[in-house]
Design an enzyme around this catalytic site. Structure first.
Site, short mmCIF file in Angstrom:
data_model
loop_
_atom_site.label_atom_id
_atom_site.label_comp_id
_atom_site.label_asym_id
_atom_site.label_seq_id
_atom_site.Cartn_x
_atom_site.Cartn_y
_atom_site.Cartn_z
N GLY A 85 -13.96 8.77 3.64
CA GLY A 85 -12.81 8.19 4.32
C GLY A 85 -11.54 8.67 3.66
O GLY A 85 -11.56 9.34 2.62
N SER A 86 -10.40 8.32 4.25
CA SER A 86 -9.12 8.76 3.69
C SER A 86 -8.01 7.79 4.07
O SER A 86 -8.13 7.03 5.04
CB SER A 86 -8.77 10.17 4.18
OG SER A 86 -8.62 10.20 5.60
N GLY A 87 -6.94 7.81 3.28
CA GLY A 87 -5.76 6.99 3.52
C GLY A 87 -4.51 7.78 3.23
O GLY A 87 -4.54 9.01 3.13
N ASN A 88 -3.38 7.07 3.04
CA ASN A 88 -2.11 7.75 2.83
C ASN A 88 -2.06 8.49 1.49
O ASN A 88 -1.57 9.61 1.42
CB ASN A 88 -0.97 6.74 2.90
CG ASN A 88 -0.78 6.18 4.29
OD1 ASN A 88 -1.06 6.86 5.28
ND2 ASN A 88 -0.31 4.94 4.39
N LYS A 107 -12.93 6.77 -5.19
CA LYS A 107 -11.58 6.72 -4.64
C LYS A 107 -10.74 7.72 -5.42
O LYS A 107 -10.50 7.55 -6.61
CB LYS A 107 -11.00 5.32 -4.74
CG LYS A 107 -9.64 5.15 -4.06
CD LYS A 107 -9.21 3.69 -4.06
CE LYS A 107 -7.93 3.48 -3.29
NZ LYS A 107 -7.53 2.04 -3.27
N ASP A 200 -6.12 -8.30 2.02
CA ASP A 200 -6.42 -7.25 2.99
C ASP A 200 -7.85 -7.40 3.51
O ASP A 200 -8.57 -6.41 3.65
CB ASP A 200 -6.21 -5.87 2.37
CG ASP A 200 -6.14 -4.76 3.43
OD1 ASP A 200 -5.84 -5.07 4.60
OD2 ASP A 200 -6.40 -3.59 3.08
#
Length: 422
Positions: A85-88, A107, A200
């Site tokens: 997965g990926s984020g900002n 991560k 979250d």
């Protein structure tokens, strides 16, 4: 060389270091085995040296392994594989610990994208994970730093997340939803007992370790509070899971916002859709502030609907605490899992699992003295990471064998031995 201090908030932009790339996972990952490698024993290293020392030496002296480390394929005692997965500012990749063959979720944070605020959040995330020991919360094993990246080596949940499962398979049965919710409620109750709030909670952050075991993860927005009733001001999390007070008030209680998010999550689990939606953020905000949602016909028993209604109350003070929610009619007879005991490398092992984990470490050449010498480094130590990983495996084996103490065997060469599977 500039470094990132996880005990503080200093973050500078380093230069150099090769990128990790986007290598796809391999069906059979390359593992440096205990009994040998393509490389010869390094000069000056005895052949009967422990496996931990041998691997450490090989990683520092073997040309191929050194090159892979320079290319970002290897980090510490881990070999990295494909992206999960990926984020900002981060990606999550699969990795394999080269001594235990344990798969981990990594991560990977790019230092160049870490401003002062994100550095503070990372420090808070690591500190939160260090304080938590619960079977339904993703465990942090180790933090490994390189010139351009910071790697959080965490427990890997191979069965995907709740959002993906519901999207692919449809809503959970009420029995399955009860099992999932009970575990999440136990995780949140443990966090709140440690004066931590998640902020979250959403389906994408609920991970399946197995078909029936879930783990709450992604503590990037977590925060330690002076008291569980402390009011916070930072807006964070997903808008669809946001409590009304986050959208209308100057401050909010993090624990009550977590309970609202659990109510949204429970509704999603049993219906397959979120309770609040809108064509725009403004419309979504109006629906949340009005607590306007509708159950599909014939979905959800009366006790289940009662719990959702209790959690999705406009007034934060009227919502139940995690402990109170656990005593509701819907969860009657389904006690949540118990929290784990906080572990120390310095204290003598108390449980049978700890004694077994330390026995396996001794077989690898890691003594009690070595454990003690690495205690102060905490999650920054590869020995600490190894101990946590081995202990987690021991506990998992016991759970999978029904508590009988029977050892599980691993496939592959000389690793198929009781108590020496590492």
């Amino acid at each position: 060389m500039p470094t990132f201090d996880l005990q503080g908030t200093r973050c500078q932009r380093p230069e150099g270091d090769a990128d990790c790339g986007t290598e796809k996972p391999l069906v059979k990952p390359h593992i440096i085995t205990a009994q040998g490698s393509r490389a010869a024993t390094p000069p000056g290293l005895k052949r009967d040296v422990g496996r931990f020392a041998r691997l450490t030496s090989l990683l520092a002296s073997d040309e191929r392994l050194v090159q892979e480390r320079a290319e970002g394929i290897r980090v510490g005692l881990y070999r990295l594989y494909g992206e999960l997965g990926s984020g900002n500012s981060a990606t999550v990749r699969l990795a394999v610990h080269q001594l235990t063959t344990e798969r981990v979720a990594v991560k990977v944070l790019d230092r160049a994208k870490l401003d002062h605020k994100k550095c503070e959040m990372l420090t808070e995330e690591v500190a939160s994970m260090e304080r938590l020991h619960h079977p339904n919360i993703i465990r942090l094993y180790e933090v490994v730093e390189s010139p351009r990246h910071i790697h959080l080596m965490m427990e890997y949940a191979p069965a995907g997340d709740l959002e993906r499962r519901v999207s692919r398979e449809g809503p959970l049965t009420e029995a399955d939803a009860r099992s999932v919710f009970s575990q999440l409620l136990a995780a949140v109750q443990h966090m709140h007992s440690k004066k931590l709030v998640h902020r979250d909670i959403k389906a994408e952050n609920v991970f399946f370790a197995s078909r029936s075991r879930v783990k709450l993860g992604d503590l990037g927005f977590s925060r330690r509070v002076s008291g569980i009733g402390e009011h916070l001001t930072q807006f964070c999390g997903s808008p669809s899971y946001s409590a009304p007070e986050l959208l209308s008030a100057a401050s909010y209680r993090g624990d009550r916002a977590d309970l609202w998010a659990l109510g949204v999550l429970l509704f999603f689990s049993v219906t397959g859709r979120l309770p609040f939606d809108g064509a725009s953020l403004a419309e979504l905000r109006r629906h949340i502030l009005a607590v306007r949602y509708r159950w599909p016909a014939g979905v959800g028993s009366e006790p289940c609907r009662e719990l959702v209604a209790a959690l999705l109350q406009r007034d934060p003070a009227a919502r139940p605490s995690a402990a109170e929610a656990g005593r509701c009619r819907w969860l009657n007879g389904h006690p949540p899992p118990a929290a784990g005991r906080s572990l120390s490398l310095r204290a003598a092992p108390v449980t049978a699992q700890e004694r077994e984990a330390r026995a396996r470490l001794r077989q690898l050449g890691v003594s009690e003295t070595t454990l003690e010498s690495h205690r102060r480094r905490g999650c920054h130590s590869p020995v600490t990471g190894l101990y946590r990983m081995v202990l987690h495996r021991v506990c998992r084996e016991e759970e999978e064998s029904g508590g009988s103490g029977k050892q599980l065997w691993l496939r592959g060469g000389d690793r198929c031995k009781q108590c020496t599977i590492l």
